[in-house]
Design an enzyme around this catalytic site. Structure first.
Site, PDB file in Angstrom:
ATOM      1  N   HIS A 491       0.830  -1.209   0.000  1.00 42.38           N
ATOM      2  CA  HIS A 491       0.000   0.000   0.000  1.00 42.38           C
ATOM      3  C   HIS A 491       0.867   1.262   0.000  1.00 42.38           C
ATOM      4  CE1 HIS A 491      -3.585   2.450   1.237  1.00 42.38           C
ATOM      5  NE2 HIS A 491      -2.625   3.216   1.725  1.00 42.38           N
ATOM      6  N   GLU A 492       1.749   1.345   0.973  1.00 42.59           N
ATOM      7  CA  GLU A 492       2.546   2.568   1.095  1.00 42.59           C
ATOM      8  C   GLU A 492       3.461   2.754  -0.107  1.00 42.59           C
ATOM      9  OE1 GLU A 492       1.706   4.791   3.100  1.00 42.59           O
ATOM     10  OE2 GLU A 492       0.377   3.537   4.301  1.00 42.59           O
TER      11      GLU A 492
HETATM   12 ZN   LIG Z   1      -2.722   5.268   2.063  1.00 40.79          ZN
END
Ligand SMILES: [Zn+2]
Length: 702
Positions: A491-492
């Site tokens: 995600h990051e």
């Molecule tokens: Zn995020």
């Protein structure tokens, strides 16, 4: 993710008067040998953390604000007709020092703070806020922008420059710059009242949360909790359960005593309703005030005003998304409710399922059907393997970029890993910092931000960091991640890719400087590669034996992903719907009964049809919308989730993880920053409007 500091600069302004003479005098003495005053000589001009000390920030911030104020004054004092260069470009250039000072500062206050930095942050907050306000309330500046905006089609601007002009103009306009002097005064009054009421809401809610604490005298009542959970509740001779901000409380998953569950749930549900810490009048007044503000600014309701610069654009689009999801979400929740009711009976109990029973019996269903044993899974998820052979590998396959570890760049903490990124042809692309382990000096959660923002204007390539809060292993042990940790890393890094592929002239349109209902799209989308067979095969290997993760474990991870999603989506939709309903009221509506308003709002959208499924937040403690900046914005998470699954669906339809697909996505979406209309940009890439079906499928709701 963290708010882009540059965005903060853009939504706020300036103030010479905020710093008094003696502070300036002291400041100038502190500016000599201050590493923040000069661009760093490190690769990519990344901040030199070996030289930056706490005491450098305050004088550098004050000087940066002073410089920006001076630059803005020069723009408005210019006797020449406004041009793009002498106005728009000049504004864009005015905050360069402030950004250089802000980026390392916010990196440190988020990930490696200390008392001194916190004290500086407190000192700066009102000054920065006044500084930014002064820019957006500067009428002379706005009039120059307006002159240009009015004749923008005759200015012969390239597309990105036109967008920059529009962007600044709209930000001023949204802030009320176009109002008459009288109306501006009214707006200021409303804004001040709104801020006061929000503060009052937060204070009242805090008191309500504290008053809602449950004291237990008999340890036997805590049956179901582990010894360590019980000892965490210990408070001198009693045990104390404090309220979390959501309706459901974590301990409801384990507490076996039904009376205590009911008591805890009701303490949560009624915390700010009917007690002396009642927020009903405050939220009613806030909603009415916001409706009046919208009317003053020329809109029929607050949501309409607030959604202007988002991808969704109108409340109708948001409500349309909800209405497409509500039937499937509540139907799945009803099935889950039936299964949980059966589990109640199976456990030898005989009562009608209530909200305070849901989590305990859902957990029993989960254990029976979907049990995921983290200790079995973690040996396959060693941190550096997930990062290099999973996250980086997927990015290489899709976008052609490569990674090289660097150990010569000074960072703010020994745990921070640094990699240099290269294009397929070997051209340098940027620097990536990964700061993965939890520590006391770091706030909770995970986020991405820039140390250096990409822009051609300042000839800058991006320097980007990801921060997570993984448990640090003891000396000599491998760092093994849970599956959730793995997803967080993908995600990051999805945010990071959005920043790395930025290809903008202007920093304020660069990379992740997009609206709230788009910014989580590249990150959520990137999560999809975590379980993609070719990627998974490459990184999920046992840290000792090198053996690949067995298919049975992969299947368990996949199955667990759809568990309880009817509940999760319905409670979210109920809260998001409350947010919209409160912010779609007309300016002349008086809300006499907030509870009735809430009831009606849920009833007319059919979000009250499953008895034991309740809103994630009730209006009375919905601090996203009444206590902080998410009014009419809570839907964003769901909006980007729709985009994420729809986009991944496109990849599935086009042969998945290929260079060609990745390049097309990079060219048409990830590299575009905020230079295009987001809706049109998405449609151009996808070939159609985003569809809801892939989200339903991913949540097991189809
Ligand atoms: Zn995020």
């Amino acid at each position: 993710m963290k708010t882009n500091p540059l965005f903060l600069i853009l939504i706020t302004g300036l103030s010479v008067s905020a710093c008094n003479q003696s502070a300036e005098t002291n400041a100038s003495a502190d500016l000599q040998n201050n590493p923040l005053m000069e661009e760093s000589t490190l690769p990519y001009a990344t901040p030199d953390f070996s030289k930056i000390k706490n005491e450098h920030f305050k004088p550098a911030f004050i000087e940066a604000m002073r410089q920006q104020t001076e630059a803005i004054d020069q723009i408005t004092a210019n006797k020449e007709e406004p041009t793009f260069d002498n106005t728009v470009l000049a504004i864009e250039k005015s905050g360069v020092l402030l950004e250089r000072v802000s980026n390392p500062f916010y990196a440190l206050t988020g990930a490696n703070t200390n008392d001194e930095l916190e004290e500086i942050q407190e000192f700066l907050a009102p000054k920065l806020s006044a500084h930014y306000d002064a820019i957006y309330l500067n009428d002379a500046l706005f009039q120059r922008l307006k002159t240009l905006y009015t004749k923008r089609s005759e200015l012969d601007l390239d597309q990105e420059s036109l967008k920059l002009l529009e962007n600044y103009y709209e930000d001023f306009e949204i802030a009320g710059a176009n109002l008459s002097a009288d109306d501006k005064d009214k707006l200021k009054e409303i804004n001040a009242k709104e801020a006061t009421l929000s503060t009052k809401f937060n204070q009242t809610l805090l008191a309500a949360n504290n008053a809602g604490v449950i004291i237990i005298q008999d340890k036997a009542e805590l049956a179901g909790l582990s010894e360590s959970e019980i000892s965490a509740l210990k408070d001198s001779s009693d045990w104390k359960i404090t309220l979390q901000n959501t309706t459901q409380q974590p301990l409801l998953q384990s507490l076996e005593n039904r009376d205590l569950r009911e008591k805890l749930f009701k303490a949560s549900w009624n915390r700010a309703d009917g007690s002396k810490n009642d927020t009903k009048a405050i939220i009613s007044e806030l909603a009415e005030l916001r409706a009046q503000k919208a009317k003053l600014l020329g809109f029929s309701n607050y949501a309409e005003w607030s959604l202007q610069k988002t991808m969704a654009k109108t409340p109708a689009h948001v409500m349309d998304l909800f209405s497409k999801l509500i039937p499937a979400a509540t139907a799945k929740a009803q099935n889950e409710s039936d299964a949980i009711q059966a589990m109640v009976q199976q456990s030898g109990e005989d009562f009608k399922l209530e909200p305070w029973d849901w989590n305990l019996y859902a957990e029993k269903v989960r254990k029976a059907k979907f049990d995921l044993d983290e200790s079995q899974i973690k040996p396959y998820f060693e941190l550096e393997s997930v990062l290099e052979n999973g996250v980086f590998y997927a990015a290489e396959k899709l976008y052609g970029i490569t990674f090289k570890k660097r150990t010569d760049i000074p960072t703010y903490h020994d745990d921070v890993l640094v990699y240099e990124l290269f294009e397929e042809d070997g051209e340098p692309l940027g620097l990536f910092y990964g700061d993965f382990f939890s520590r006391e000096s770091k706030r909770g959660g995970a986020w991405m931000s820039n140390l250096v923002t990409q822009s051609k204007l300042f000839d800058k390539k991006p320097v980007i960091y990801n921060v997570c809060n993984y448990t640090k292993p003891s000396e000599g042990e491998p760092a093994l991640l849970t599956y959730d940790d793995v997803v967080t890393m993908f995600h990051e890094f999805g945010h990071a890719l959005h920043g790395f592929f930025a290809d903008q002239m202007y920093p304020s349109l660069s990379g992740t400087s997009v609206s709230r209902d788009f910014v989580e799209f590249p990150s959520q989308f990137n999560e999809n590669w975590a379980l993609y067979p070719d990627v998974l095969k490459n990184y999920a290997k046992h840290y000792k034996t090198g053996e690949q993760i067995p298919q049975t474990l992969i299947d368990k991870i996949k199955n667990a992903g759809t568990f309880n999603q009817g509940y999760a989506l319905t409670e979210y939709l109920a809260a998001a719907n409350l947010d919209m309903q409160w912010h779609m009221i007309p300016a002349d509506l008086k809300i006499s009964d907030a509870n009735q308003f809430e009831k009606d709002a849920l009833h007319k959208t059919k979000l009250d049809v499953v008895h034991a499924v309740v809103p994630r937040y009730r209006s009375t403690y919905f601090s996203h919308i009444f206590g902080s900046g998410y009014a009419a914005g809570y839907y964003s998470y769901l909006w980007t989730e729709m985009l994420d699954h729809d986009a991944y669906n496109w990849f599935e339809e086009h042969n998945g993880l290929t260079r060609e697909n990745g390049q097309r996505f990079r060219d048409m979406v990830l590299s575009r920053g905020n230079t295009l209309d987001l809706e049109e940009m998405y449609r151009a890439w996808r070939g159609s409007e985003p569809k809801i079906e892939p989200l339903l499928k991913a949540r097991g709701l189809n």
